[in-house]
Scaffold this active site. Structure first.
Site, mmCIF file in Angstrom:
data_model
loop_
_atom_site.group_PDB
_atom_site.id
_atom_site.type_symbol
_atom_site.label_atom_id
_atom_site.label_comp_id
_atom_site.label_asym_id
_atom_site.label_seq_id
_atom_site.Cartn_x
_atom_site.Cartn_y
_atom_site.Cartn_z
ATOM 1 N N GLU A 62 0.508 -1.297 -0.210
ATOM 2 C CA GLU A 62 -0.068 -0.215 -0.260
ATOM 3 C C GLU A 62 0.793 1.370 0.287
ATOM 4 O O GLU A 62 1.638 1.089 0.910
ATOM 5 C CB GLU A 62 -0.937 -0.128 0.547
ATOM 6 C CG GLU A 62 -1.734 -1.520 1.044
ATOM 7 C CD GLU A 62 -3.254 -1.299 2.114
ATOM 8 O OE1 GLU A 62 -3.460 0.050 1.791
ATOM 9 O OE2 GLU A 62 -3.891 -1.823 1.934
HETATM 10 P P1 FAD Z 1 3.348 -9.495 13.297
HETATM 11 O O1 FAD Z 1 3.364 -10.326 12.017
HETATM 12 O O2 FAD Z 1 2.096 -10.137 14.462
HETATM 13 O O3 FAD Z 1 5.040 -10.521 14.336
HETATM 14 C C1 FAD Z 1 4.897 -10.906 15.652
HETATM 15 C C2 FAD Z 1 5.221 -11.600 15.316
HETATM 16 O O4 FAD Z 1 5.364 -12.613 17.027
HETATM 17 C C3 FAD Z 1 4.318 -13.242 15.384
HETATM 18 O O5 FAD Z 1 5.252 -14.504 14.008
HETATM 19 C C4 FAD Z 1 4.174 -13.924 16.221
HETATM 20 O O6 FAD Z 1 3.659 -15.275 16.039
HETATM 21 C C5 FAD Z 1 5.004 -13.508 17.102
HETATM 22 N N1 FAD Z 1 4.615 -13.941 18.710
HETATM 23 C C6 FAD Z 1 3.649 -13.893 19.031
HETATM 24 N N2 FAD Z 1 3.516 -13.592 20.376
HETATM 25 C C7 FAD Z 1 4.769 -14.437 20.762
HETATM 26 C C8 FAD Z 1 5.460 -14.486 22.044
HETATM 27 N N3 FAD Z 1 4.519 -15.133 23.010
HETATM 28 N N4 FAD Z 1 6.494 -15.473 21.922
HETATM 29 C C9 FAD Z 1 7.097 -15.589 20.420
HETATM 30 N N5 FAD Z 1 6.817 -14.662 19.859
HETATM 31 C C10 FAD Z 1 5.118 -14.076 19.452
HETATM 32 N N6 FAD Z 1 -0.364 -4.950 5.854
HETATM 33 C C11 FAD Z 1 -0.678 -3.917 4.657
HETATM 34 O O7 FAD Z 1 0.670 -3.350 4.432
HETATM 35 N N7 FAD Z 1 -1.038 -4.582 3.180
HETATM 36 C C12 FAD Z 1 -2.036 -4.779 3.569
HETATM 37 O O8 FAD Z 1 -3.386 -5.374 2.783
HETATM 38 C C13 FAD Z 1 -2.769 -5.372 4.696
HETATM 39 N N8 FAD Z 1 -3.377 -6.257 5.092
HETATM 40 C C14 FAD Z 1 -3.909 -7.443 6.033
HETATM 41 C C15 FAD Z 1 -4.306 -8.094 6.878
HETATM 42 C C16 FAD Z 1 -5.110 -8.811 7.789
HETATM 43 C C17 FAD Z 1 -5.638 -9.947 7.686
HETATM 44 C C18 FAD Z 1 -3.929 -9.060 8.060
HETATM 45 C C19 FAD Z 1 -3.548 -9.799 9.733
HETATM 46 C C20 FAD Z 1 -2.709 -7.782 8.371
HETATM 47 C C21 FAD Z 1 -2.999 -6.640 7.141
HETATM 48 N N9 FAD Z 1 -1.500 -6.007 6.932
HETATM 49 C C22 FAD Z 1 -1.475 -5.302 5.899
HETATM 50 C C23 FAD Z 1 -0.978 -5.451 8.358
HETATM 51 C C24 FAD Z 1 0.711 -6.382 8.003
HETATM 52 O O9 FAD Z 1 0.148 -7.971 8.028
HETATM 53 C C25 FAD Z 1 0.748 -6.364 9.585
HETATM 54 O O10 FAD Z 1 0.937 -4.980 9.968
HETATM 55 C C26 FAD Z 1 2.251 -6.524 9.745
HETATM 56 O O11 FAD Z 1 2.452 -8.037 8.869
HETATM 57 C C27 FAD Z 1 2.617 -6.484 11.449
HETATM 58 O O12 FAD Z 1 3.702 -7.107 11.544
HETATM 59 P P2 FAD Z 1 5.142 -7.219 12.984
HETATM 60 O O13 FAD Z 1 6.495 -7.870 12.885
HETATM 61 O O14 FAD Z 1 4.139 -5.794 13.576
HETATM 62 O O15 FAD Z 1 4.019 -8.016 14.006
#
Ligand code: FAD
Length: 466
Positions: A62
């Site tokens: 996006e």
């Molecule tokens: P996460 O991907 O949640 O990573 C955190 C990690 O921590 C995970 O792998 C989890 O398993 C791990 N974890 C959690 N608790 C623990 C624990 N206690 N011990 C060890 N590990 C743990 N963004 C866009 O830009 N475009 C889109 O089209 C878009 N659509 C989306 C649609 C959906 C359905 C979803 C769910 C999200 C979407 N997003 C989109 C948002 C995007 O996916 C997220 O903003 C981004 O991937 C988040 O990354 P993160 O590393 O912050 O979190």
């Protein structure tokens, strides 16, 4: 163990991997990544659905074709990720009435134009709130100011299509000041590209990971510093170090920890902090929203919906706002697969996660019969992701609710002693997005690096300012 400290990174989603790479690039190589699930990528996740790979989580890059280049777009191009520009221009000719048939295009176009005019108005209100240092308001408040509160099914459906499908929450809850306009589109451009590639959108995360983790001959990550199936349950911390415990009874010690779990996870007691996180920190965490956005894929024996230019997106205007409103036909992305994608959010998502897929399929079939008539085939397969029920996620992407100040927001990412925080929810400009997660990982890692190398540690200041 030498001059550089050891760091445990919790979570191997986009932000955890990006943080770990930033640490590694800065010479901090004594890292350990603990990931609860059996894979890296987190909320970027592909799955095989009846023969094609679809995205259960993030789907679009996006913010493309603007004045700055979205870093995710750069990487997607470097690996040749297949994606398709989404074109919403014809939406007015694709709005279905509750009991069938299309709305008159010019009637629908008037509502679309008026929504665009309202958007400009609300962007001005938002800018003036900021420059006057005034209190934030919701998008709904701005609609009231302009006498533009949607009331008919078509107005509600088009409002939902515009706001809820971006924020995952209704205009009543969403901060005007922090979402109108969204910096993602203002900075990187208005276009969004739908990823449909058999390697999955998650291959971007793998691409980053492989730049600092070792791989085997087959190109798979085999670095001992990445441990999967390690759900962290406890973090003990002090001014001198951290001890992290996982569900399987393992104990890991390090000098610092970087927590990248979603804000939904931080709002539960999955991970206990010892001592408990201070009140200012908890208050900040509890005030932010993790919205729920459910992408339901359904497959049919053959197509019965319009295809071709200008038909990709369509809207169903039911009197119940958000009832299977947003539709996308995937003929471009998955030719011949006969798949539709319908998206629900918020309370509808939570409701649907709690019912059997057969019930959801029956509801969808009824909606489709309303739109296209009774003479349509039964769906042969359905995919209903359940991000909200999953204890390692608890939702999909964060949304800035009205009432949360910038100061409080910044406290979400403030370190507490040697516990650092990252994740999409810590990106002030790009929260909720893949690029937000990526940039947040770099930012949080840099503050840890500054603390270690330059003794510029900001946790004390944040604690004093409540
Ligand atoms: P996460 O991907 O949640 O990573 C955190 C990690 O921590 C995970 O792998 C989890 O398993 C791990 N974890 C959690 N608790 C623990 C624990 N206690 N011990 C060890 N590990 C743990 N963004 C866009 O830009 N475009 C889109 O089209 C878009 N659509 C989306 C649609 C959906 C359905 C979803 C769910 C999200 C979407 N997003 C989109 C948002 C995007 O996916 C997220 O903003 C981004 O991937 C988040 O990354 P993160 O590393 O912050 O979190």
């Amino acid at each position: 163990r030498g001059l550089t400290p050891s760091v445990i990174v919790i979570g191997a989603g986009m932000s955890g991997i990006s943080a770990a790479k930033t640490l590694s690039d800065a010479g901090i190589k004594d890292i350990l990544i603990l990931e609860a699930t059996d894979r890296i990528g987190g909320r970027i996740k592909k799955t095989n659905f009846s023969g094609v790979y679809v995205e259960m989580g993030a789907n679009w890059v996006e913010g493309v074709n603007g004045k700055e280049v979205n870093p995710i777009w750069t990487m997607a191009n470097e690996i040749g990720l297949k994606s398709y520009r989404s074109d919403f221009r014809n939406i007015a000719s694709n709005v279905y009435k509750q009991s069938g048939g299309l709305y008159n295009e010019s009637e629908a176009q008037k509502i679309v134009d008026s929504a665009e005019e309202f958007f400009q108005f609300s962007a001005n209100v938002s800018a003036s709130l900021l420059s006057n240092g005034a209190e934030d308001v919701s998008i709904l408040t701005a609609e009231r100011l302009r006498n533009k509160v949607p009331s008919t099914p078509i107005e509600k459906a088009l409002e939902y299509f515009r706001y809820d499908s971006q924020q995952g929450e209704p205009p009543r809850l969403t901060s005007l000041r922090n979402t109108v306009p969204l910096p993602t589109f203002a900075d990187f451009g208005d276009d969004i590209y739908f990823v449909a590639d058999s390697r999955g959108y998650e291959s971007v995360v793998h691409y980053i990971a492989k730049q600092f983790l070792t791989t085997n001959k087959a190109g798979e990550i085999n670095d001992p510093r990445l441990l999967l199936n390690k759900a962290v349950t406890e973090i003990h911390y002090s001014g001198t170090g951290v001890t992290v415990k996982t569900q399987d009874g393992s104990v890991y010690k390090a000098e610092y920890v970087m927590v990248s779990a979603s804000i939904g996870v931080l709002q539960t007691d999955l991970i206990s902090f010892v001592p408990p996180l201070p009140d200012w920190k908890l208050l900040a965490i509890y005030q932010f929203d993790l919205s729920v956005y459910t992408k339901i894929f359904i497959k049919f024996p053959y197509k019965f919906w319009p295809t071709g230019n200008g038909t990709e997106f369509f809207v169903y205007a039911h009197e119940r706002r958000g009832y299977y409103t947003n539709w996308q036909q995937l003929e471009n992305e998955y030719p011949g697969a006969n798949c539709l994608l319908v998206t629900v959010t918020d309370d509808e998502s939570r409701r649907i996660e709690q019912q059997p897929d057969s019930k959801t399929k029956a509801e969808i079939m009824e909606v489709l019969r309303n739109m296209f008539g009774d003479d349509i085939p039964e769906a042969t397969d359905i995919l209903v992701p359940r991000w909200w029920s999953d204890k390692f996620f608890r939702g999909c992407f964060s949304n800035w609710p009205v009432g949360l100040s910038r100061h409080r927001f910044n406290q979400i990412k403030s370190p507490v002693d040697r516990v650092y925080f990252t994740g999409e929810h810590t990106s002030e400009k790009y929260f909720g997005y893949v690029h937000g997660a990526y940039l947040a990982g770099i930012d949080s890692a840099n503050s840890l690096i500054n603390c270690v190398k330059k003794k510029m540690c900001n946790s004390k200041d944040d604690r004093l300012v409540q």
